[in-house]
Motif scaffolding. Structure first.
Motif, PDB file in Angstrom:
ATOM      1  N   LEU A 141     130.271 -44.548  41.178  1.00 18.60           N
ATOM      2  CA  LEU A 141     130.634 -43.830  42.415  1.00 18.60           C
ATOM      3  C   LEU A 141     129.441 -42.974  42.857  1.00 18.60           C
ATOM      4  CD1 LEU A 141     132.981 -43.224  44.398  1.00 18.60           C
ATOM      5  CD2 LEU A 141     133.565 -41.265  42.957  1.00 18.60           C
ATOM      6  N   TYR A 142     129.062 -43.145  44.125  1.00 15.67           N
ATOM      7  CA  TYR A 142     127.875 -42.486  44.672  1.00 15.67           C
ATOM      8  C   TYR A 142     128.307 -41.691  45.898  1.00 15.67           C
ATOM      9  CZ  TYR A 142     126.132 -46.276  41.850  1.00 15.67           C
ATOM     10  OH  TYR A 142     125.940 -47.148  40.806  1.00 15.67           O
ATOM     11  N   VAL A 143     127.537 -40.643  46.211  1.00 13.19           N
ATOM     12  CA  VAL A 143     127.943 -39.822  47.342  1.00 13.19           C
ATOM     13  C   VAL A 143     126.745 -39.451  48.210  1.00 13.19           C
ATOM     14  CG1 VAL A 143     127.768 -37.581  46.146  1.00 13.19           C
ATOM     15  CG2 VAL A 143     129.478 -37.892  47.923  1.00 13.19           C
ATOM     16  N   ASN A 144     127.011 -39.426  49.507  1.00 15.70           N
ATOM     17  CA  ASN A 144     126.012 -38.976  50.491  1.00 15.70           C
ATOM     18  C   ASN A 144     126.736 -37.964  51.360  1.00 15.70           C
ATOM     19  OD1 ASN A 144     123.952 -38.884  52.580  1.00 15.70           O
ATOM     20  ND2 ASN A 144     125.245 -40.283  53.719  1.00 15.70           N
ATOM     21  N   CYS A 145     126.386 -36.692  51.238  1.00 19.22           N
ATOM     22  CA  CYS A 145     127.165 -35.669  51.959  1.00 19.22           C
ATOM     23  C   CYS A 145     126.367 -34.376  52.057  1.00 19.22           C
ATOM     24  CB  CYS A 145     128.473 -35.400  51.215  1.00 19.22           C
ATOM     25  SG  CYS A 145     128.183 -34.706  49.573  1.00 19.22           S
ATOM     26  N   GLY A 146     127.024 -33.336  52.541  1.00 18.33           N
ATOM     27  CA  GLY A 146     126.393 -32.021  52.596  1.00 18.33           C
ATOM     28  C   GLY A 146     125.369 -31.904  53.712  1.00 18.33           C
ATOM     29  N   TRP A 147     125.443 -32.801  54.675  1.00 18.37           N
ATOM     30  CA  TRP A 147     124.473 -32.745  55.769  1.00 18.37           C
ATOM     31  C   TRP A 147     124.811 -31.628  56.743  1.00 18.37           C
ATOM     32  CZ3 TRP A 147     119.965 -35.083  55.459  1.00 18.37           C
ATOM     33  CH2 TRP A 147     119.846 -36.144  54.565  1.00 18.37           C
ATOM     34  N   GLY A 148     125.991 -31.076  56.617  1.00 17.66           N
ATOM     35  CA  GLY A 148     126.367 -29.908  57.402  1.00 17.66           C
ATOM     36  C   GLY A 148     126.166 -30.129  58.883  1.00 17.66           C
ATOM     37  N   THR A 149     125.436 -29.225  59.506  1.00 17.26           N
ATOM     38  CA  THR A 149     125.240 -29.283  60.951  1.00 17.26           C
ATOM     39  C   THR A 149     124.079 -30.198  61.332  1.00 17.26           C
ATOM     40  OG1 THR A 149     123.739 -27.407  60.830  1.00 17.26           O
ATOM     41  CG2 THR A 149     126.070 -26.898  61.175  1.00 17.26           C
ATOM     42  N   GLY A 150     123.412 -30.830  60.339  1.00 16.44           N
ATOM     43  CA  GLY A 150     122.149 -31.485  60.682  1.00 16.44           C
ATOM     44  C   GLY A 150     121.933 -32.892  60.198  1.00 16.44           C
ATOM     45  N   GLY A 151     122.977 -33.697  60.050  1.00 18.36           N
ATOM     46  CA  GLY A 151     122.784 -35.021  59.453  1.00 18.36           C
ATOM     47  C   GLY A 151     122.535 -36.151  60.429  1.00 18.36           C
ATOM     48  N   PHE A 152     122.700 -35.916  61.732  1.00 12.74           N
ATOM     49  CA  PHE A 152     122.462 -37.043  62.645  1.00 12.74           C
ATOM     50  C   PHE A 152     121.002 -37.481  62.547  1.00 12.74           C
ATOM     51  CE2 PHE A 152     121.263 -38.859  66.791  1.00 12.74           C
ATOM     52  CZ  PHE A 152     122.097 -39.969  66.777  1.00 12.74           C
ATOM     53  N   LYS A 153     120.107 -36.499  62.531  1.00 12.29           N
ATOM     54  CA  LYS A 153     118.676 -36.809  62.465  1.00 12.29           C
ATOM     55  C   LYS A 153     118.339 -37.653  61.236  1.00 12.29           C
ATOM     56  CE  LYS A 153     117.618 -32.352  62.031  1.00 12.29           C
ATOM     57  NZ  LYS A 153     118.976 -31.829  61.768  1.00 12.29           N
ATOM     58  N   ALA A 154     119.196 -37.531  60.204  1.00 14.37           N
ATOM     59  CA  ALA A 154     118.907 -38.196  58.931  1.00 14.37           C
ATOM     60  C   ALA A 154     119.558 -39.566  58.842  1.00 14.37           C
ATOM     61  CB  ALA A 154     119.395 -37.316  57.793  1.00 14.37           C
ATOM     62  N   THR A 155     120.244 -40.012  59.912  1.00 22.23           N
ATOM     63  CA  THR A 155     121.084 -41.211  59.789  1.00 22.23           C
ATOM     64  C   THR A 155     120.374 -42.406  59.128  1.00 22.23           C
ATOM     65  OG1 THR A 155     122.422 -40.482  61.663  1.00 22.23           O
ATOM     66  CG2 THR A 155     122.609 -42.801  61.034  1.00 22.23           C
ATOM     67  N   PRO A 156     119.251 -42.891  59.688  1.00 19.81           N
ATOM     68  CA  PRO A 156     118.669 -44.073  59.030  1.00 19.81           C
ATOM     69  C   PRO A 156     118.108 -43.757  57.651  1.00 19.81           C
ATOM     70  CG  PRO A 156     117.319 -43.370  60.909  1.00 19.81           C
ATOM     71  CD  PRO A 156     118.534 -42.491  60.900  1.00 19.81           C
ATOM     72  N   GLY A 157     117.554 -42.560  57.482  1.00 19.39           N
ATOM     73  CA  GLY A 157     116.947 -42.193  56.194  1.00 19.39           C
ATOM     74  C   GLY A 157     117.994 -42.066  55.109  1.00 19.39           C
ATOM     75  N   ALA A 158     119.084 -41.344  55.413  1.00 14.32           N
ATOM     76  CA  ALA A 158     120.132 -41.146  54.405  1.00 14.32           C
ATOM     77  C   ALA A 158     120.774 -42.484  54.052  1.00 14.32           C
ATOM     78  CB  ALA A 158     121.188 -40.183  54.949  1.00 14.32           C
ATOM     79  N   ALA A 159     120.998 -43.307  55.069  1.00  9.80           N
ATOM     80  CA  ALA A 159     121.622 -44.617  54.849  1.00  9.80           C
ATOM     81  C   ALA A 159     120.746 -45.468  53.932  1.00  9.80           C
ATOM     82  CB  ALA A 159     121.817 -45.313  56.189  1.00  9.80           C
ATOM     83  N   ASN A 160     119.469 -45.476  54.244  1.00  9.41           N
ATOM     84  CA  ASN A 160     118.495 -46.246  53.487  1.00  9.41           C
ATOM     85  C   ASN A 160     118.424 -45.783  52.027  1.00  9.41           C
ATOM     86  OD1 ASN A 160     115.272 -46.239  52.863  1.00  9.41           O
ATOM     87  ND2 ASN A 160     115.925 -48.063  53.991  1.00  9.41           N
ATOM     88  N   LEU A 161     118.487 -44.470  51.814  1.00  4.17           N
ATOM     89  CA  LEU A 161     118.383 -43.934  50.448  1.00  4.17           C
ATOM     90  C   LEU A 161     119.693 -44.080  49.678  1.00  4.17           C
ATOM     91  CD1 LEU A 161     116.272 -40.793  51.384  1.00  4.17           C
ATOM     92  CD2 LEU A 161     115.461 -42.825  50.157  1.00  4.17           C
TER      93      LEU A 161
END
Ligand code: FAD
Ligand code: PYC
Length: 416
Positions: free
Chosen positions: A358-378
């Motif tokens: 089980l893996y998690v990607n979270c805690g982006w708070g108010t600022g995760g849109f900018k990270a969309t491709p990067g977070a997805a990729n990682l």
């Protein structure tokens, strides 16, 4: 890419959508997959896409309780930048900005990424010192950021009022590579591209529990549409992450708050960049449709309602009208909220959990849109390798136990 003449386009536009191809299949859940992603926002859809594209997995499902992009992906103000303070964050956010720069070509879908520049205003001596510290740190990491005097800021954004106001502008940090993108296009682009690689996108399917095997590893999910089995599951559910992880008895270091935004009636192109002010709690840009897109700070209280306190958005509007007095005449058209998942150090978590598989990607708070491709990729990398990529290796859950925080409260730039 298919090309159509103007006449064909007109005929198709007037045809009541007859013969139009859906952009992704309406998939029914299969009994099992090699990997499941929970959450059909940009991050989850992107993770499924990169799992299929870069790691060769084929039997993948994205499970979404509502509709694609109906969460924060479709509710945010789309500001993209990578001007965070610490080395770990510079690597993470700039990885994402670099992916944004070629995302439309990668997906063959126009995500309308527009590098119009992000200006972050300084109103106090403290703001000036903090901004300059960020600029020096960013440059040391190869991330563009420059200091502007009030006059230089006005030259870039002529509508900005810098003096004779309650919080005069003492200067600004400006990241020219920052900008905006079209939020729903990002979700749709990733959905279409993932679907083309065989990913099943299952909407209206709420995860209500997790299956575990005799060793405690994750073995599948219980959903409103039945049980689906998989040995690898990634949770990318933004404001609802702690609710999901509680189902496997993992307590996440997250608090969920409403964050609000508003748009005005559309006007002619008048606003050439993004302007943010952390000190007076507002930020603004102009959408490609012409609306002024305005955002506020988070509400003061945790909540799962997708709306916030009226006084918070009113405060943001007052701040905007001080900085841009001519906007007093604008009529606001819509306001809404999303639920953001905030960590104590305002940095995200992209990691393995204590539950194997089980893996998690979270805690982006108010600022995760900018990270969309990067977070997805990682996230995709982490699921495929059962180990983090060097870029997301510092963004663990355990850092809150071990005190290895990456404190980006100042760079988050949204009051909370
Ligand atoms: P989401 O798009 O929220 O996707 C998560 C999905 O999980 C949702 O669709 C949800 O329905 C689904 N889900 C939840 N629980 C379950 C379940 N039990 N079963 C199945 N599915 C489930 N970031 C920026 O970088 N720049 C900005 O300018 C910016 N402005 C913002 C303004 C506002 C008003 C808000 C609310 C947020 C803003 N953000 C901004 C933050 C940004 O929107 C988010 O960090 C980012 O979009 C998160 O993307 P996501 O794909 O992880 O989440
Ligand atoms: O993270 O840049 C940001 C942001 C702007 C508005 C909301 N979040």
């Amino acid at each position: 890419m298919q090309r159509f003449s103007g006449l064909t386009l007109l005929r198709r536009g007037l045809s009541g959508q007859r013969g139009w191809q859906p952009q992704w299949r309406r998939a029914e859940p299969k009994p099992s997959y090699d990997a499941i992603i929970v959450g059909g926002g940009g991050h989850g859809l992107g993770a499924a896409y990169y799992l299929a594209k870069e790691h060769g997995l084929r039997r993948i499902a994205v499970v979404e309780k509502g509709w694609i992009g109906g969460g924060n992906t479709g509710r945010n103000t789309t500001i993209i930048r990578s001007n965070y303070l610490f080395d770990e964050s510079a690597a993470l956010y700039d990885h994402s900005v670099k992916l944004w720069e070629t995302l439309s070509q990668e997906l063959n879908y126009n995500v309308m990424f527009s590098q119009r520049g992000v200006m972050m205003l300084a109103h106090t001596v403290h703001d000036v010192q903090v901004s300059k510290r960020h600029i020096y740190a960013n440059r040391a990491n190869g991330v563009d950021n420059e200091w502007l005097s009030p006059d230089e800021a006005r030259r870039i954004c002529p509508l900005l009022k810098v003096d004779d106001i309650r919080f005069p502008v003492m200067g600004a940090a400006f990241q020219a590579r920052g900008g905006t993108a079209r939020h729903d296009a990002v979700a749709w682009g990733f959905a279409r591209a993932a679907d083309a690689l065989g990913v099943d996108i299952i909407e209206n399917c709420e995860v209500t529990g997790f299956l575990r095997d005799s060793n405690g590893a994750v073995a599948g999910i219980e959903t409103s549409r039945g049980v689906i089995r998989a040995p690898r599951i990634g949770v990318s559910a933004a404001g609802h992450t702690s609710v999901l992880l509680r189902m496997v008895d993992v307590r996440m270091p997250l608090e969920s708050y409403p964050l609000q935004a508003l748009v005005s009636e559309p006007v002619k192109p008048i606003f050439p960049c993004v302007v943010m002010s952390n000190t007076i709690h507002a930020y603004i840009s102009q959408s490609d449709k012409g609306e002024m897109v305005i955002g506020a700070g988070t509400d003061a209280y945790t909540s799962y309602t997708q709306r916030g306190g009226l006084h918070i958005s009113r405060h943001a509007l007052e701040a905007i009208c001080e900085l841009f007095p001519m906007f007093r005449r604008l009529r606001m058209m819509r306001a809404w909220g999303g639920i953001v998942d905030v960590t104590p150090d305002r940095s995200p978590i992209i990691a393995k959990t204590p539950v194997p598989g089980l893996y998690v990607n979270c805690g982006w708070g108010t600022g995760g849109f900018k990270a969309t491709p990067g977070a997805a990729n990682l996230l995709a990398w982490t699921i495929a390798h059962d180990d983090p990529h060097p870029i997301n290796a510092p963004f663990t859950i355990e850092r809150f136990r071990d005190g290895e925080l990456i404190d980006e409260a100042a760079a988050a730039a949204v009051a909370h």
